[in-house]
Every structure is written in structure tokens, then in C-alpha cells.
Design a protein around this motif. Structure first.
Motif, short mmCIF file in Angstrom:
data_model
loop_
_atom_site.label_atom_id
_atom_site.label_comp_id
_atom_site.label_asym_id
_atom_site.label_seq_id
_atom_site.Cartn_x
_atom_site.Cartn_y
_atom_site.Cartn_z
N ASN A 179 -7.47 15.97 2.04
CA ASN A 179 -6.22 15.20 2.63
C ASN A 179 -5.42 14.56 1.59
N ASN A 180 -5.55 15.19 0.38
CA ASN A 180 -4.88 14.77 -0.94
C ASN A 180 -4.02 15.87 -1.37
N THR B 41 0.79 -1.31 0.00
CA THR B 41 0.05 0.01 0.01
C THR B 41 1.10 1.05 0.01
N THR C 298 -3.68 4.50 -1.39
CA THR C 298 -4.71 5.21 -0.49
C THR C 298 -4.38 6.38 0.35
N SER C 299 -5.19 6.89 0.82
CA SER C 299 -4.76 7.92 1.95
C SER C 299 -5.01 7.55 3.23
N ARG C 300 -5.87 6.58 3.53
CA ARG C 300 -6.25 5.80 4.70
C ARG C 300 -4.90 5.22 5.67
N HIS C 301 -5.05 5.05 6.78
CA HIS C 301 -4.12 4.53 7.63
C HIS C 301 -4.07 2.92 7.31
N VAL C 302 -3.05 2.42 7.21
CA VAL C 302 -3.08 1.11 6.99
C VAL C 302 -2.05 0.37 8.02
N ASP C 303 -2.78 -0.72 8.51
CA ASP C 303 -2.10 -1.65 9.56
C ASP C 303 -1.50 -2.78 8.99
N GLU D 42 -4.08 -6.46 8.13
CA GLU D 42 -4.10 -6.48 7.01
C GLU D 42 -3.59 -7.28 6.05
N GLU E 166 -2.33 -1.43 -3.30
CA GLU E 166 -3.51 -0.45 -3.08
C GLU E 166 -3.01 1.19 -2.92
N PRO F 253 0.65 5.97 -0.62
CA PRO F 253 0.15 7.15 -0.80
C PRO F 253 -0.17 7.28 -2.27
#
Length: 306
Positions: A215-216, A96, A127-132, A136, A125, A98
């Protein structure tokens, strides 16, 4: 317990001797003899007929040995397959990142990597979301800023500076600030970690008129290009627009926070070859100088792959 006993039994049969099997297994002969006796007791059958000079399999013992031998062969094959994965990168690589980093750099780097290592497949992926990555099942997560989770390994991928930019149309309408103090009251386009009340300046507390937060960074750049306000953007996504005259850099003396990207993964111990090799490939491919991404124009975006 069952698998251990099956291994002991198989070794005894193949060595034709309790003594030699015990030596090969690093065990006492009495322990091997007791484990075989317990195995027979648990199964409720006699597997071996013993004399002082010879061992002979019973009919049931012969059938059990053939099944155990196949299990041992499968187990050895599984170990060999795992070890082979550590000799050359292969398998599925899940990443994953940004959105902008993925679009500007990761696609080309990963494409070069997969051409060099054709046994690699990938799922990516942006994405701008937080990823663990642990939760995941992600091999490598490229994250903005150092993660707080101390159980994860974080390797800095790049640093990139931010500058203040505005469009010629905005400056024609609202004026061009000549000093940092003159930013007060100007329309601000802000990113997630920016204060909603102040310009994102190091060592300064200059009030701003927030008109947009997002956020982008590409979205913020496009809003600045359209004349919505002044934005503190990374050089890496703004330099081309500056060269084209569509954005103007303001107040080069102003100091904004440095953006950092980290490659985050669960553990360095027994790290999969595909992960280690790709991280090394990525670090070599990105145009770095003393740990900082070269700017402007990212030194032609990428170096040649190793």
C-alpha cells in the motif's frame, strides 16, 4: 432568551428610551416594554423605574446593567476576533496527506506558506489510511482518488501518470518484454487498487504473476529496484532512478490508470481564511499544466511561491 433580553435591557438603558431602543433593535416599542417586564418578572426584581419622561435604574438594575454591558462587550470582542481571523490566515492548520506527496511536495509548500504567514501553526499527519476530515477535525485531507462522500468538497490537486519499471538485474534474469502480451507470466509488484490477477493496464487483460502487493508506492519502487519484479509506478517517484540507470521504463506504449490526488475539506461555506489561502497557495506552488502535474522530474518539483 436570557441573552436576548440582556441585549434589549442594555440598549434601553443606553438609549434612555424604550422608543429609541426599539427603533435601533428593529422591534416594536410594545415588544421591548413587554420583554423588559418579563425579564423583571423572571429575575424577581425591578430593574427600571419608569416615568412618562425618564427612566432611572434601580440599585439592582445598575448592577445588572454593568454585568450585561460587560457581556455585550465580550460578545462584540469575540465577533471581532472571528472576523479578524477571516482577514489574515492565522491559527492551527491540520492537514493529512499521503506519505510520498508529503515528503516530495507538502513539506516545502507548507514551510513556504508558514514563512509568508507567521500566524499559522500546523499539525501534519502523513498516512496511507483513509481519513474522514469531519470526524477527525481535519482542515484539509489530501486523498488518493475522489472521495465518495458527497457532503465533502473535493478539489483536484494533481494528476500523475504511471509507467512500468524494472531493474536491470530483473530484466537480465527474466528478459525484457517487447510487447504488452509478453508481460504475461512476468513477476508483478502491485499497488492497492491493482487487480491481483492482471497487470494494471487500461483496455487490456494481461495475466500477471503477483509476487508482491503493498500500500506504499515508495516501498514498491524499492522492491523493484531490488529486482523483485516489474512495478507500475508514478513517474514522480521513479524518474530519478531512471535517470540514474537503476530503473528502466518498459513498454512506453502501455497505458496505465492516472493517479489523482484531491484536497478534501468539509464545506466551502464560511470557509476559514487559513484553509482557503493555503489551498490557493498549494495549487499555485505545484507545477501544473492543464491540470496535470508536469513530468518527468516534476518541472523542478516546485514553482516559486506566490
Amino acid at each position: 432568551m436570557g441573552l436576548d433580553d440582556a441585549l434589549i435591557f442594555t440598549r434601553v438603558v443606553e438609549c434612555h428610551s424604550f422608543t429609541q431602543a426599539a427603533q435601533g433593535l428593529g422591534m416594536q416599542k410594545s415588544t421591548v416594554s413587554r420583554r423588559i417586564a418579563l425579564l423583571e418578572e423572571r429575575l424577581g426584581v425591578r430593574l427600571l423605574n419608569r416615568t412618562t419622561r425618564k427612566l432611572r435604574l434601580t440599585e439592582v438594575g445598575q448592577a445588572y446593567y454593568e454585568r450585561c454591558r460587560q457581556i455585550m462587550l465580550d460578545f462584540a470582542e469575540a465577533e471581532q476576533a472571528v472576523m479578524q481571523l477571516q482577514l489574515e490566515p492565522s491559527g492551527l492548520l491540520r492537514i493529512t496527506a499521503p506519505i510520498e506527496f508529503g515528503q516530495l511536495f507538502l513539506g516545502q509548500v507548507l514551510g513556504d506558506f508558514m514563512r509568508q504567514y507567521p500566524q499559522i501553526s500546523a499539525e501534519v499527519e502523513l498516512t496511507s489510511r483513509h481519513v474522514d476530515p469531519v470526524e477527525e477535525g481535519i482542515d484539509i485531507a489530501i486523498l488518493v482518488g475522489r472521495p465518495q462522500d458527497s457532503t465533502l468538497i473535493a478539489r483536484k490537486v494533481l494528476e500523475t501518470s504511471r509507467r512500468l519499471y524494472a531493474s536491470p538485474d530483473y530484466l537480465a534474469q527474466h528478459g525484457t518484454p517487447q510487447t504488452v502480451a509478453e508481460l504475461a507470466g512476468h513477476r508483478a509488484i502491485l499497488l492497492p487498487n491493482d487487480s491481483p490477477r492482471y497487470w494494471p493496464l487500461l483496455g487490456e487483460s494481461i495475466g500477471c504473476q503477483r509476487v508482491l502487493s503493498c500500500n506504499n508506492i515508495t516501498f514498491a519502487r524499492e522492491a523493484a529496484l531490488a529486482g523483485a519484479g516489474i512495478a507500475g509506478l508514478p513517474i514522480m517517484i521513479s524518474d530519478l532512478a531512471v535517470q540514474q540507470g537503476r530503473l528502466l521504463e518498459l513498454l512506453p506504449q502501455a497505458s496505465l490508470p492516472v493517479g489523482e490526488l484531491y484536497a478534501v475539506y468539509p464545506s466551502r461555506r464560511f470557509q476559514a481564511m487559513k484553509v482557503k489561502t493555503f489551498l490557493d497557495f498549494l495549487m499555485h506552488a505545484l507545477p501544473l499544466s492543464d491540470g496535470r502535474l508536469l513530468e518527468p522530474a516534476m518541472a523542478g518539483l516546485l514553482r516559486s511561491p506566490p
